[in-house]
Design a protein around this motif. Structure first.
Motif, PDB file in Angstrom:
ATOM      1  N   TYR A  12      16.006 -17.041 -20.476  1.00 15.45           N
ATOM      2  CA  TYR A  12      17.374 -16.550 -20.675  1.00 15.45           C
ATOM      3  C   TYR A  12      18.311 -17.232 -19.667  1.00 15.45           C
ATOM      4  O   TYR A  12      18.290 -16.903 -18.482  1.00 15.45           O
ATOM      5  N   GLU A  14      21.358 -17.122 -18.179  1.00 16.23           N
ATOM      6  CA  GLU A  14      22.499 -16.214 -18.082  1.00 16.23           C
ATOM      7  C   GLU A  14      23.037 -16.063 -16.655  1.00 16.23           C
ATOM      8  O   GLU A  14      24.077 -15.459 -16.465  1.00 16.23           O
ATOM      9  N   ASN A  15      22.305 -16.583 -15.676  1.00 13.28           N
ATOM     10  CA  ASN A  15      22.743 -16.403 -14.286  1.00 13.28           C
ATOM     11  C   ASN A  15      23.799 -17.459 -13.933  1.00 13.28           C
ATOM     12  O   ASN A  15      23.506 -18.637 -13.779  1.00 13.28           O
ATOM     13  N   LYS A  16      25.043 -16.999 -13.794  1.00 15.04           N
ATOM     14  CA  LYS A  16      26.148 -17.917 -13.547  1.00 15.04           C
ATOM     15  C   LYS A  16      26.052 -18.589 -12.170  1.00 15.04           C
ATOM     16  O   LYS A  16      26.567 -19.685 -11.978  1.00 15.04           O
ATOM     17  N   THR A  46      17.843 -18.226 -25.146  1.00 14.89           N
ATOM     18  CA  THR A  46      19.250 -17.891 -25.363  1.00 14.89           C
ATOM     19  C   THR A  46      20.055 -18.111 -24.088  1.00 14.89           C
ATOM     20  O   THR A  46      19.499 -18.240 -22.999  1.00 14.89           O
ATOM     21  N   THR A  48      24.390 -17.492 -22.452  1.00 11.26           N
ATOM     22  CA  THR A  48      25.634 -16.741 -22.648  1.00 11.26           C
ATOM     23  C   THR A  48      26.794 -17.722 -22.536  1.00 11.26           C
ATOM     24  O   THR A  48      26.665 -18.790 -21.931  1.00 11.26           O
ATOM     25  N   GLN A  49      27.902 -17.324 -23.099  1.00  9.84           N
ATOM     26  CA  GLN A  49      29.096 -18.164 -23.000  1.00  9.84           C
ATOM     27  C   GLN A  49      29.450 -18.353 -21.524  1.00  9.84           C
ATOM     28  O   GLN A  49      29.861 -19.434 -21.101  1.00  9.84           O
ATOM     29  N   SER A  50      29.290 -17.286 -20.734  1.00 11.37           N
ATOM     30  CA  SER A  50      29.652 -17.365 -19.305  1.00 11.37           C
ATOM     31  C   SER A  50      28.796 -18.386 -18.569  1.00 11.37           C
ATOM     32  O   SER A  50      29.282 -19.081 -17.676  1.00 11.37           O
ATOM     33  N   HIS A  53      30.005 -21.800 -19.634  1.00 12.84           N
ATOM     34  CA  HIS A  53      31.324 -22.004 -19.021  1.00 12.84           C
ATOM     35  C   HIS A  53      31.154 -22.388 -17.542  1.00 12.84           C
ATOM     36  O   HIS A  53      31.771 -23.338 -17.067  1.00 12.84           O
ATOM     37  N   ALA A  54      30.322 -21.634 -16.822  1.00 12.32           N
ATOM     38  CA  ALA A  54      30.109 -21.917 -15.396  1.00 12.32           C
ATOM     39  C   ALA A  54      29.449 -23.282 -15.202  1.00 12.32           C
ATOM     40  O   ALA A  54      29.685 -23.954 -14.199  1.00 12.32           O
ATOM     41  N   SER A  79      21.955 -21.113 -31.434  1.00 12.41           N
ATOM     42  CA  SER A  79      22.929 -20.293 -30.713  1.00 12.41           C
ATOM     43  C   SER A  79      23.394 -20.978 -29.432  1.00 12.41           C
ATOM     44  O   SER A  79      24.566 -20.900 -29.062  1.00 12.41           O
ATOM     45  N   GLN A  82      25.965 -23.398 -30.409  1.00 10.52           N
ATOM     46  CA  GLN A  82      27.236 -22.726 -30.693  1.00 10.52           C
ATOM     47  C   GLN A  82      28.004 -22.432 -29.409  1.00 10.52           C
ATOM     48  O   GLN A  82      29.218 -22.621 -29.341  1.00 10.52           O
ATOM     49  N   PHE A  83      27.297 -21.937 -28.405  1.00  9.67           N
ATOM     50  CA  PHE A  83      27.978 -21.614 -27.143  1.00  9.67           C
ATOM     51  C   PHE A  83      28.539 -22.879 -26.487  1.00  9.67           C
ATOM     52  O   PHE A  83      29.642 -22.862 -25.946  1.00  9.67           O
ATOM     53  N   ILE A  86      31.633 -23.861 -28.434  1.00  8.29           N
ATOM     54  CA  ILE A  86      32.774 -22.966 -28.143  1.00  8.29           C
ATOM     55  C   ILE A  86      33.434 -23.351 -26.819  1.00  8.29           C
ATOM     56  O   ILE A  86      34.646 -23.531 -26.744  1.00  8.29           O
TER      57      ILE A  86
END
Lengths: 96, 322
Positions: A12, A14-16, A46, A48-50, A53-54, A79, A82-83, A86
Motif C-alpha cells: 500500500y 500511502e505514506n506521504k 494500491t 492514494t492520490q496524496s 501528489h507528494a 488504479s 489513474q492516480f 489525475i
C-alpha cells in the motif's frame, strides 16, 4: 535509476513521508542531473492520490511537464495509473 | 461534558445523539447509555473515545452502563482506550471479519503500520481493500497533518453481515476544520468550512490551484464521492457543523454523477448549539455496491480537474478599458 516502490512502502503506497523522501533523495536529484528514473510499482497493490501528489507534484512545479522525458512509471495497475494521470493532469492544469 | 448513547445511533439517525451532546465542563465526561441495548456506528464510538481522551480517566463517569451490549463497548476497546475500570466477564471471539476495535494513531509510522494490519481483518476483496485503504489513509493523515490533536486519530470499523456493509469512524479532538481551512481561506462558520473542505481542490495549506507539495485538497472530496457513487451515508461533524450525505435509492446509485459542491448532493445539515472541538467522520460502504475502483477514480479525477480549471478561471483578471 530504478526505484522499487514496494521495497519502501510495501503493497500500500500511502505514506506521504516516504513519498517525500523518495522525491527528495532520488527523484529531484535525478532530474537535476537529467537522468532517467524508473518508478517501479511492481508488487504495489494500491496507492492514494496524496501519495502520488507528494511524490511528483513538486518535481512538476520545478521542472514542468519536461519531467516526463526522464520519469517513467513502471508496472502500475489500473488504479495506480489513474492516480498518476489525475495528479499529472491537474498539476499541468494548475501550472499551465 | 455529557454524552448519551441511545439504543441505536447509526449514520442515518445519529443526529439526536449529537444534538444532545453537552460540551460544558470539558474537564469531566459522563457517558450514559440506554438501559437495555446500545447499538452504535463506529463514528459514534470514535467520537466518544476522542472526546474521552481529552479528559483524565478519573474524571470519566460511566458506571451506570447497564445495557447488555456493555460487552460490545468493551470489545471495541472503549473502556480500555479511556483507561477506565470495567468489570464483566466476556468471551473474546476472534474479531477477524467482524470489526476493528478503537485504535489510536498518533504518528505517520503508526498509520503505516495500522493500515496493512487492519485490512486483512476486514476480509474484503482486493478491490474493496483499495477503497478502504484510500479512505483510511486520507482520513488518518488529514488528522495527523492538520488537526493538531494531541491524541492523534481514533479509528474503528465494523462489518454488518445482514446489510453486507462496513462502517468506518474516525475522530480527533483537534482544532476543527474551520481553523484549519482558515489558514488559506476565509470562512465564517463551521458549516461553511465543512462545505469548502468537501469541495475539490481546497486545502487549508494554500489557496493556489494544485496545492502544496503535500496537499492538493482532494482527500475529503474523494471520500464523499465514494459514498455518493455507491449510494452510501457519509457524515462529517466539526465545531457546531454537521453535514450528512444521504443514502441514494438503488436506481440512482449507478449514475456516476458527482458534484463539486457538497451542498448540491442529496444531504442534510445542521448547526448545533453545542460545539465539538475536533472533527469526526463516518462512512458506510455497502460492499456489493462498491464500484470498480479505477472507474471511480477516473470519475472523481474528472470533477477535480474541472474544479481546478474553474478555480483558475475565477482568478483570471481581464484588462480594463476606459
Amino acid at each position: 535509476m530504478i526505484i522499487k516502490l514496494f521495497d519502501a512502502v510495501g503493497k500500500y503506497a500511502e505514506n506521504k513521508d516516504t513519498a517525500r523522501d523518495i522525491r527528495n533523495k532520488f527523484l529531484l536529484p535525478a532530474l537535476e542531473k537529467k537522468e532517467k528514473i524508473f518508478l517501479d510499482f511492481e508488487g504495489v497493490e494500491t496507492t492514494t492520490q496524496s501519495f502520488i501528489h507528494a511524490l511528483i507534484s513538486e518535481a512538476m512545479k520545478k521542472h514542468g511537464n519536461g519531467i516526463f522525458d526522464y520519469v517513467v512509471f513502471k508496472s502500475c495497475n489500473d488504479s495506480i495509473k489513474q492516480f498518476v494521470k489525475i495528479v499529472v493532469d491537474y498539476m499541468q492544469e494548475a501550472l499551465g | 461534558m455529557k454524552i448519551h448513547l441511545p439504543n441505536s445511533a447509526f449514520l442515518g439517525n445519529v443526529d439526536p445523539l449529537l444534538r444532545g451532546f453537552d460540551p460544558s465542563n470539558p474537564e469531566t465526561l459522563e457517558i450514559t447509555t440506554n438501559d437495555k441495548w446500545v447499538s452504535v456506528h463506529p463514528f459514534v464510538l470514535s467520537l466518544v473515545a476522542s472526546i474521552g481522551l481529552t479528559v483524565k480517566p478519573e474524571n470519566i463517569k460511566c458506571e451506570k452502563i447497564e445495557a447488555r451490549s456493555k460487552g460490545y463497548l468493551a470489545r471495541m476497546n472503549l473502556f480500555k482506550m479511556l483507561n477506565i475500570a470495567f468489570s464483566m466477564d466476556i468471551v473474546e471471539h476472534d474479531p477477524t471479519g467482524r470489526f476493528i476495535p478503537l485504535t489510536q494513531i498518533r504518528s505517520s509510522e503508526e498509520a503505516s503500520k495500522f493500515i496493512p494490519e487492519m485490512i486483512p481483518l476486514l476480509k474484503v476483496t482486493p478491490e474493496q481493500a483499495e477503497t478502504i485503504v484510500h479512505i483510511l489513509s486520507e482520513l488518518v493523515r488529514n488528522v495527523l497533518e492538520h488537526s493538531g490533536s494531541p491524541g492523534g486519530a481514533v479509528v474503528c470499523a465494523q462489518y454488518y453481515p445482514k446489510t453486507n456493509r462496513i462502517g468506518i469512524g474516525i475522530s480527533d479532538a483537534g482544532v476543527g476544520i474551520k481553523k484549519t481551512i482558515n489558514f488559506a481561506h476565509k470562512t465564517r462558520t463551521d458549516m461553511e468550512a465543512i462545505q469548502l473542505a468537501l469541495s475539490p481542490g481546497v486545502t487549508g495549506m494554500t489557496d493556489k490551484a494544485g496545492g502544496t507539495e503535500r496537499n492538493a485538497g482532494f482527500g475529503l472530496f474523494y471520500i464523499k464521492s465514494i459514498a455518493s457513487v455507491n449510494g452510501d451515508h457519509f457524515v462529517i461533524y466539526s465545531g457546531n457543523g454537521f453535514y450528512k450525505l444521504l443514502r441514494k435509492q438503488s436506481d440512482s446509485v449507478r449514475a456516476l454523477r458527482l458534484n463539486a459542491d457538497p451542498f448540491r448532493d442529496r444531504h442534510s445539515k445542521e448547526e448545533f448549539q453545542a460545539v465539538f472541538n475536533g472533527t469526526a467522520v463516518g462512512i458506510d460502504m455497502t460492499l456489493k455496491q462498491t464500484r470498480e475502483f479505477s472507474v471511480l477514480i477516473q470519475a472523481i479525477g474528472d470533477v477535480y480537474r474541472k474544479a481546478i480549471k474553474e478555480k483558475k478561471k475565477g482568478r483570471y483578471k481581464g484588462p480594463t478599458f476606459i
